[in-house]
Motif scaffolding. Structure first.
Motif, PDB file in Angstrom:
ATOM      1  N   ALA A   1     -37.901  37.995  11.873  1.00  0.00           N
ATOM      2  CA  ALA A   1     -36.756  37.705  11.012  1.00  0.00           C
ATOM      3  C   ALA A   1     -37.245  37.127   9.687  1.00  0.00           C
ATOM      4  CB  ALA A   1     -35.814  36.741  11.707  1.00  0.00           C
ATOM      5  N   GLY A   2     -36.633  37.594   8.620  1.00  0.00           N
ATOM      6  CA  GLY A   2     -37.042  37.182   7.289  1.00  0.00           C
ATOM      7  C   GLY A   2     -38.062  38.092   6.651  1.00  0.00           C
ATOM      8  N   GLY A   3     -38.617  38.982   7.437  1.00  0.00           N
ATOM      9  CA  GLY A   3     -39.629  39.897   6.938  1.00  0.00           C
ATOM     10  C   GLY A   3     -39.043  41.118   6.278  1.00  0.00           C
ATOM     11  N   SER A   4     -39.930  42.051   5.927  1.00  0.00           N
ATOM     12  CA  SER A   4     -39.538  43.257   5.207  1.00  0.00           C
ATOM     13  C   SER A   4     -40.148  44.499   5.854  1.00  0.00           C
ATOM     14  CB  SER A   4     -40.000  43.193   3.745  1.00  0.00           C
ATOM     15  OG  SER A   4     -39.418  42.101   3.063  1.00  0.00           O
ATOM     16  N   LEU A   5     -39.469  45.602   5.678  1.00  0.00           N
ATOM     17  CA  LEU A   5     -39.964  46.913   6.063  1.00  0.00           C
ATOM     18  C   LEU A   5     -39.483  47.915   5.032  1.00  0.00           C
ATOM     19  CD1 LEU A   5     -39.321  47.262   9.932  1.00  0.00           C
ATOM     20  CD2 LEU A   5     -41.553  47.193   8.795  1.00  0.00           C
ATOM     21  N   ARG A   6     -40.248  48.995   4.889  1.00  0.00           N
ATOM     22  CA  ARG A   6     -39.790  50.101   4.057  1.00  0.00           C
ATOM     23  C   ARG A   6     -39.812  51.379   4.878  1.00  0.00           C
ATOM     24  NH1 ARG A   6     -42.033  52.891  -1.518  1.00  0.00           N
ATOM     25  NH2 ARG A   6     -43.603  53.744  -0.101  1.00  0.00           N
ATOM     26  N   LEU A   7     -38.646  51.996   4.956  1.00  0.00           N
ATOM     27  CA  LEU A   7     -38.527  53.276   5.636  1.00  0.00           C
ATOM     28  C   LEU A   7     -38.630  54.403   4.619  1.00  0.00           C
ATOM     29  CD1 LEU A   7     -35.521  52.558   8.044  1.00  0.00           C
ATOM     30  CD2 LEU A   7     -37.958  52.072   8.374  1.00  0.00           C
ATOM     31  N   SER A   8     -39.198  55.505   5.077  1.00  0.00           N
ATOM     32  CA  SER A   8     -39.292  56.702   4.248  1.00  0.00           C
ATOM     33  C   SER A   8     -38.647  57.868   4.966  1.00  0.00           C
ATOM     34  CB  SER A   8     -40.759  57.038   3.953  1.00  0.00           C
ATOM     35  OG  SER A   8     -41.410  55.992   3.280  1.00  0.00           O
ATOM     36  N   CYS A   9     -38.083  58.764   4.201  1.00  0.00           N
ATOM     37  CA  CYS A   9     -37.489  59.981   4.745  1.00  0.00           C
ATOM     38  C   CYS A   9     -37.937  61.147   3.878  1.00  0.00           C
ATOM     39  CB  CYS A   9     -35.980  59.873   4.769  1.00  0.00           C
ATOM     40  SG  CYS A   9     -35.151  61.412   5.249  1.00  0.00           S
ATOM     41  N   ALA A  10     -38.778  61.987   4.442  1.00  0.00           N
ATOM     42  CA  ALA A  10     -39.282  63.146   3.717  1.00  0.00           C
ATOM     43  C   ALA A  10     -38.443  64.362   4.071  1.00  0.00           C
ATOM     44  CB  ALA A  10     -40.742  63.382   4.066  1.00  0.00           C
ATOM     45  N   ALA A  11     -37.962  65.052   3.046  1.00  0.00           N
ATOM     46  CA  ALA A  11     -37.128  66.236   3.242  1.00  0.00           C
ATOM     47  C   ALA A  11     -37.958  67.499   3.059  1.00  0.00           C
ATOM     48  CB  ALA A  11     -35.960  66.222   2.270  1.00  0.00           C
ATOM     49  N   SER A  12     -37.509  68.554   3.716  1.00  0.00           N
ATOM     50  CA  SER A  12     -38.245  69.819   3.683  1.00  0.00           C
ATOM     51  C   SER A  12     -37.922  70.660   2.463  1.00  0.00           C
ATOM     52  CB  SER A  12     -37.946  70.637   4.943  1.00  0.00           C
ATOM     53  OG  SER A  12     -36.569  70.940   5.009  1.00  0.00           O
ATOM     54  N   ARG A  13     -36.950  70.205   1.675  1.00  0.00           N
ATOM     55  CA  ARG A  13     -36.601  70.941   0.472  1.00  0.00           C
ATOM     56  C   ARG A  13     -36.213  69.960  -0.617  1.00  0.00           C
ATOM     57  NH1 ARG A  13     -32.260  74.986   2.063  1.00  0.00           N
ATOM     58  NH2 ARG A  13     -32.213  75.353  -0.168  1.00  0.00           N
ATOM     59  N   SER A  14     -35.973  70.487  -1.797  1.00  0.00           N
ATOM     60  CA  SER A  14     -35.694  69.636  -2.938  1.00  0.00           C
ATOM     61  C   SER A  14     -34.466  68.768  -2.711  1.00  0.00           C
ATOM     62  CB  SER A  14     -35.481  70.507  -4.184  1.00  0.00           C
ATOM     63  OG  SER A  14     -35.064  69.708  -5.268  1.00  0.00           O
ATOM     64  N   ILE A  15     -34.650  67.463  -2.828  1.00  0.00           N
ATOM     65  CA  ILE A  15     -33.516  66.568  -2.611  1.00  0.00           C
ATOM     66  C   ILE A  15     -32.601  66.508  -3.821  1.00  0.00           C
ATOM     67  CG2 ILE A  15     -34.783  65.187  -0.936  1.00  0.00           C
ATOM     68  CD1 ILE A  15     -35.099  63.030  -3.056  1.00  0.00           C
ATOM     69  N   SER A  16     -33.076  66.975  -4.955  1.00  0.00           N
ATOM     70  CA  SER A  16     -32.224  66.958  -6.148  1.00  0.00           C
ATOM     71  C   SER A  16     -31.070  67.945  -6.021  1.00  0.00           C
ATOM     72  CB  SER A  16     -33.060  67.279  -7.390  1.00  0.00           C
ATOM     73  OG  SER A  16     -33.608  68.579  -7.305  1.00  0.00           O
ATOM     74  N   ARG A  17     -31.186  68.882  -5.101  1.00  0.00           N
ATOM     75  CA  ARG A  17     -30.113  69.855  -4.885  1.00  0.00           C
ATOM     76  C   ARG A  17     -29.134  69.431  -3.793  1.00  0.00           C
ATOM     77  NH1 ARG A  17     -31.078  74.822  -7.226  1.00  0.00           N
ATOM     78  NH2 ARG A  17     -33.124  75.067  -8.219  1.00  0.00           N
ATOM     79  N   LEU A  18     -29.405  68.316  -3.156  1.00  0.00           N
ATOM     80  CA  LEU A  18     -28.520  67.831  -2.103  1.00  0.00           C
ATOM     81  C   LEU A  18     -27.385  67.014  -2.705  1.00  0.00           C
ATOM     82  CD1 LEU A  18     -31.244  66.719   0.459  1.00  0.00           C
ATOM     83  CD2 LEU A  18     -29.888  68.813   0.495  1.00  0.00           C
ATOM     84  N   ASN A  19     -26.262  67.018  -2.038  1.00  0.00           N
ATOM     85  CA  ASN A  19     -25.110  66.265  -2.532  1.00  0.00           C
ATOM     86  C   ASN A  19     -25.316  64.759  -2.380  1.00  0.00           C
ATOM     87  OD1 ASN A  19     -24.072  69.058  -1.756  1.00  0.00           O
ATOM     88  ND2 ASN A  19     -22.398  68.239  -2.959  1.00  0.00           N
ATOM     89  N   ALA A  20     -25.974  64.385  -1.315  1.00  0.00           N
ATOM     90  CA  ALA A  20     -26.224  62.963  -1.075  1.00  0.00           C
ATOM     91  C   ALA A  20     -27.289  62.811   0.001  1.00  0.00           C
ATOM     92  CB  ALA A  20     -24.946  62.251  -0.623  1.00  0.00           C
ATOM     93  N   MET A  21     -27.905  61.650  -0.013  1.00  0.00           N
ATOM     94  CA  MET A  21     -28.795  61.267   1.092  1.00  0.00           C
ATOM     95  C   MET A  21     -28.496  59.823   1.444  1.00  0.00           C
ATOM     96  SD  MET A  21     -32.454  63.104   0.493  1.00  0.00           S
ATOM     97  CE  MET A  21     -32.892  62.779   2.212  1.00  0.00           C
ATOM     98  N   GLY A  22     -28.758  59.489   2.682  1.00  0.00           N
ATOM     99  CA  GLY A  22     -28.440  58.134   3.077  1.00  0.00           C
ATOM    100  C   GLY A  22     -29.155  57.721   4.340  1.00  0.00           C
ATOM    101  N   TRP A  23     -28.887  56.500   4.720  1.00  0.00           N
ATOM    102  CA  TRP A  23     -29.423  55.926   5.945  1.00  0.00           C
ATOM    103  C   TRP A  23     -28.270  55.400   6.791  1.00  0.00           C
ATOM    104  CZ3 TRP A  23     -34.490  56.189   7.283  1.00  0.00           C
ATOM    105  CH2 TRP A  23     -35.406  56.512   6.290  1.00  0.00           C
TER     106      TRP A  23
END
Length: 119
Positions: A14-36
């Motif tokens: 508790a109090g710590g940090s993490l960074r999650l990554s999500c790699a997509a198989s295609r260009s994310i600029s063409r997607l309407n949205a991304m989220g977690w």
């Protein structure tokens, strides 16, 4: 089709940090949205944060000020920086992508990554 691969989950105090990554198989600029999203044991899957094509973001009240979503279009990757983690943040975190396919919004999901916060 959009394949999504998450990484970065793990065990943190508790109090710590993490960074999650999500790699997509295609260009994310063409997607309407991304989220977690996240799903804790015995609970429904809930939206944590999303980023729309125009860069606008929204966050669940429970994570505002602690989590930040960002994206790198050159790497087709979305990130979730999680700071000041709490035990109640423990869940499986899923990456989500939304794409307009023939006038229909289609959701794509990653396999999920476990985040466990020890108190």
């Amino acid at each position: 089709q959009v394949q999504l691969v998450e990484s970065g989950g793990g065990l943190v105090q508790a109090g710590g940090s993490l960074r999650l990554s999500c790699a997509a198989s295609r260009s994310i600029s063409r997607l309407n949205a991304m989220g977690w999203y996240r799903q804790a044991p015995g609970k429904q899957r809930e939206l944590v944060t999303r980023i729309d094509r125009d860069g606008s973001t929204n966050y669940a009240d429970s994570v505002k000020g602690r989590f930040t979503i960002s994206r790198d279009n050159t790497k087709n990757t979305v990130y979730l920086q999680m700071n000041s983690l709490k035990a109640e943040d423990t869940a499986v975190y899923y990456c989500n992508a939304v794409k307009l396919v023939v006038a229909t919004l289609v959701n794509y999901w990653g396999q999920g990554t476990q985040v466990t916060v020890s108190s």
